[in-house]
Design a protein around this motif. Structure first.
Motif, PDB file in Angstrom:
ATOM      1  N   ASP A 165     -19.425   8.842  43.168  1.00 44.81           N
ATOM      2  CA  ASP A 165     -20.121   8.030  42.160  1.00 44.81           C
ATOM      3  C   ASP A 165     -19.750   8.486  40.755  1.00 44.81           C
ATOM      4  OD1 ASP A 165     -21.334   6.615  44.142  1.00 44.81           O
ATOM      5  OD2 ASP A 165     -23.356   7.406  43.817  1.00 44.81           O
ATOM      6  N   ALA A 166     -19.713   9.804  40.571  1.00 45.22           N
ATOM      7  CA  ALA A 166     -19.414  10.358  39.245  1.00 45.22           C
ATOM      8  C   ALA A 166     -18.015   9.968  38.790  1.00 45.22           C
ATOM      9  CB  ALA A 166     -19.568  11.876  39.270  1.00 45.22           C
ATOM     10  N   GLN A 167     -17.065   9.986  39.712  1.00 47.16           N
ATOM     11  CA  GLN A 167     -15.686   9.625  39.357  1.00 47.16           C
ATOM     12  C   GLN A 167     -15.564   8.144  38.998  1.00 47.16           C
ATOM     13  OE1 GLN A 167     -13.854  11.084  42.944  1.00 47.16           O
ATOM     14  NE2 GLN A 167     -13.127  12.963  41.958  1.00 47.16           N
ATOM     15  N   ILE A 168     -16.269   7.300  39.738  1.00 50.25           N
ATOM     16  CA  ILE A 168     -16.243   5.862  39.437  1.00 50.25           C
ATOM     17  C   ILE A 168     -16.840   5.603  38.056  1.00 50.25           C
ATOM     18  CG2 ILE A 168     -17.181   3.604  40.100  1.00 50.25           C
ATOM     19  CD1 ILE A 168     -17.080   4.625  43.031  1.00 50.25           C
ATOM     20  N   LYS A 169     -17.972   6.225  37.779  1.00 49.51           N
ATOM     21  CA  LYS A 169     -18.615   6.049  36.480  1.00 49.51           C
ATOM     22  C   LYS A 169     -17.745   6.593  35.345  1.00 49.51           C
ATOM     23  CE  LYS A 169     -23.350   6.108  38.242  1.00 49.51           C
ATOM     24  NZ  LYS A 169     -24.630   6.860  38.331  1.00 49.51           N
ATOM     25  N   GLN A 170     -17.049   7.687  35.620  1.00 47.45           N
ATOM     26  CA  GLN A 170     -16.166   8.280  34.608  1.00 47.45           C
ATOM     27  C   GLN A 170     -15.036   7.315  34.247  1.00 47.45           C
ATOM     28  OE1 GLN A 170     -14.822  12.260  35.577  1.00 47.45           O
ATOM     29  NE2 GLN A 170     -13.175  12.204  34.051  1.00 47.45           N
ATOM     30  N   MET A 171     -14.454   6.652  35.263  1.00 44.16           N
ATOM     31  CA  MET A 171     -13.380   5.692  35.002  1.00 44.16           C
ATOM     32  C   MET A 171     -13.895   4.474  34.235  1.00 44.16           C
ATOM     33  SD  MET A 171     -11.031   5.734  38.478  1.00 44.16           S
ATOM     34  CE  MET A 171     -12.374   5.769  39.679  1.00 44.16           C
ATOM     35  N   LEU A 172     -15.047   3.954  34.652  1.00 49.55           N
ATOM     36  CA  LEU A 172     -15.615   2.792  33.976  1.00 49.55           C
ATOM     37  C   LEU A 172     -15.998   3.120  32.540  1.00 49.55           C
ATOM     38  CD1 LEU A 172     -17.847   1.295  36.818  1.00 49.55           C
ATOM     39  CD2 LEU A 172     -15.744   0.314  35.888  1.00 49.55           C
ATOM     40  N   ASN A 173     -16.583   4.305  32.343  1.00 50.93           N
ATOM     41  CA  ASN A 173     -16.972   4.711  30.989  1.00 50.93           C
ATOM     42  C   ASN A 173     -15.764   4.874  30.081  1.00 50.93           C
ATOM     43  OD1 ASN A 173     -19.697   4.729  31.589  1.00 50.93           O
ATOM     44  ND2 ASN A 173     -19.754   6.910  32.089  1.00 50.93           N
ATOM     45  N   TYR A 174     -14.658   5.342  30.641  1.00 57.06           N
ATOM     46  CA  TYR A 174     -13.432   5.510  29.855  1.00 57.06           C
ATOM     47  C   TYR A 174     -12.972   4.163  29.299  1.00 57.06           C
ATOM     48  CZ  TYR A 174      -8.423   5.936  28.955  1.00 57.06           C
ATOM     49  OH  TYR A 174      -7.171   5.859  28.382  1.00 57.06           O
ATOM     50  N   PHE A 175     -12.876   3.164  30.175  1.00 58.62           N
ATOM     51  CA  PHE A 175     -12.442   1.846  29.720  1.00 58.62           C
ATOM     52  C   PHE A 175     -13.504   1.168  28.865  1.00 58.62           C
ATOM     53  CE2 PHE A 175      -9.500   2.017  33.471  1.00 58.62           C
ATOM     54  CZ  PHE A 175      -8.326   1.903  32.736  1.00 58.62           C
ATOM     55  N   GLN A 176     -14.769   1.449  29.148  1.00 64.50           N
ATOM     56  CA  GLN A 176     -15.846   0.828  28.378  1.00 64.50           C
ATOM     57  C   GLN A 176     -15.839   1.331  26.937  1.00 64.50           C
ATOM     58  OE1 GLN A 176     -19.708   1.331  30.193  1.00 64.50           O
ATOM     59  NE2 GLN A 176     -20.260  -0.773  29.710  1.00 64.50           N
ATOM     60  N   ARG A 177     -15.569   2.610  26.757  1.00 61.72           N
ATOM     61  CA  ARG A 177     -15.490   3.155  25.396  1.00 61.72           C
ATOM     62  C   ARG A 177     -14.343   2.520  24.626  1.00 61.72           C
ATOM     63  NH1 ARG A 177     -16.519   8.038  28.109  1.00 61.72           N
ATOM     64  NH2 ARG A 177     -14.299   8.586  27.985  1.00 61.72           N
ATOM     65  N   LEU A 178     -13.208   2.336  25.308  1.00 61.13           N
ATOM     66  CA  LEU A 178     -12.070   1.680  24.661  1.00 61.13           C
ATOM     67  C   LEU A 178     -12.403   0.222  24.335  1.00 61.13           C
ATOM     68  CD1 LEU A 178      -8.997   2.904  26.765  1.00 61.13           C
ATOM     69  CD2 LEU A 178      -9.675   3.664  24.502  1.00 61.13           C
ATOM     70  N   LYS A 179     -13.100  -0.423  25.267  1.00 63.05           N
ATOM     71  CA  LYS A 179     -13.430  -1.834  25.105  1.00 63.05           C
ATOM     72  C   LYS A 179     -14.339  -2.052  23.901  1.00 63.05           C
ATOM     73  CE  LYS A 179     -16.229  -3.798  28.045  1.00 63.05           C
ATOM     74  NZ  LYS A 179     -16.795  -4.413  29.259  1.00 63.05           N
ATOM     75  N   TYR A 180     -15.353  -1.206  23.781  1.00 66.85           N
ATOM     76  CA  TYR A 180     -16.281  -1.380  22.678  1.00 66.85           C
ATOM     77  C   TYR A 180     -15.696  -0.909  21.345  1.00 66.85           C
ATOM     78  CZ  TYR A 180     -19.947  -2.523  26.022  1.00 66.85           C
ATOM     79  OH  TYR A 180     -20.694  -3.144  26.996  1.00 66.85           O
ATOM     80  N   ARG A 181     -14.730   0.004  21.420  1.00 63.05           N
ATOM     81  CA  ARG A 181     -14.158   0.543  20.186  1.00 63.05           C
ATOM     82  C   ARG A 181     -13.186  -0.428  19.531  1.00 63.05           C
ATOM     83  NH1 ARG A 181     -12.101   5.444  21.782  1.00 63.05           N
ATOM     84  NH2 ARG A 181      -9.953   4.732  21.907  1.00 63.05           N
TER      85      ARG A 181
END
Length: 307
Positions: free
Chosen positions: A117-133
């Protein structure tokens, strides 16, 4: 027959049989490598290829090229197809002289890796930060790709070949073309439908003409197998995961793992993963037997017997 001419003959035959370009490319990655190896060992003719030469090539792949047993077996499988053609169709070899006939496959280590779960969230958060930035196309595509792979359990080839015409948002059905060009329909979960609608809107606003394929490059052209592998390679460098391979197939394994651990029956898992043979599905159940044990305890025939 010169080995180089034999390769050309085999290619023509596979094209005549309408083998997919992806499969043909996979064949010739191995066959061209074998051809180069044969030349280095002063073997120019197809008839001079021996069992010893094939075995030494496979050993070279394992020791020098650091191929794992699965990759070595895949190469042997291709060579068997190649030499069997010249035995059965061209009659250049017999069963006794076919250099691959008596070579067995290497024993493979049964290890199916999955994401936490932690790895999946880490990947999604990585792209989400780029997306919002900066709202880049690359970031949103990567974010949606992870969600799509986890929900659909699609293979790499099925993913890159997915067209928007294959996505029925009204009926929530995805049509994927898998191995041997077999089309299958997959149900679309409500959450995936929501993500599809948003991603489609994003794509429509970023391209003057709607691309044919769901996953594309910045110009709207179909993403290639290699480009998707490079995406995972880049993501792996950013995530720095230990003891798990970052690939489309790991997402597929993870999807299977989650279904089984949630109590999904073997028939449904087989259909979702589109396994032609239930034996592959059973490997998943054998590895993650906790869920199977829980289901057995719940539904065992002895439960309702007064004994």
């Amino acid at each position: 027959m010169l080995l180089k001419f034999a390769l050309a003959e085999f290619k023509s035959d596979r094209e005549y049989r309408n083998v997919s370009p992806r499969t043909l490319s996979s064949y010739f990655m191995t066959l061209n490598e074998f051809h180069e190896y044969a030349i280095k060992h002063e073997v120019l003719n197809l008839e001079d290829c021996t069992q010893s030469l094939v075995k030494s090539y496979l050993v070279y792949c394992g020791k020098e090229k650091k191929n794992n047993p699965t990759t070595v077996n895949s190469k042997l499988h291709t060579l068997k197809i190649f030499f069997n053609y010249f035995e059965k169709e061209m009659e250049i070899f017999t069963q006794k002289t076919n250099p691959t006939k008596r070579i067995g496959f290497a024993q493979e280590e049964v290890k199916i890796e999955v994401f936490t779960d932690a790895q999946i969230k880490q990947m999604l958060n990585y792209f989400q930060r780029l997306k919002y930035r900066d709202k880049t196309f690359h970031a949103y595509r990567g974010y949606f790709l992870i969600i799509f792979l986890l929900s659909s359990a699609c293979r790499l080839g099925e993913t890159v070949n997915l067209r928007w015409s294959d996505v029925n948002l009204r009926d929530q059905v995805i049509t994927v073309t898998g191995k041997k060009r077999t089309a299958s329909s997959l149900p679309m979960a409500d959450k995936l439908k929501k993500e599809f609608l948003e991603y489609k809107l994003f794509v429509e606003t970023n391209f003057a003409v709607m691309p044919e394929y769901v996953f594309t490059d910045r110009e709207g052209k179909q993403i290639t197998d290699n480009a998707l592998k490079m995406l995972f390679k880049h993501l792996k460098e950013q995530m720095n995961f230990k003891n798990v391979r970052l690939s489309a197939h790991t997402f597929r394994h993870t999807a299977a793992h989650r279904m089984i651990m949630a109590g999904c029956d073997i028939g449904t898992v087989q259909k979702i993963l589109r396994h032609s043979n239930v034996s592959m599905t059973l490997r998943y159940f054998a590895l993650w037997g906790t869920a199977l044990a829980e289901q057995n305890e719940k539904f065992n025939p002895l439960n309702n017997l007064d004994i």
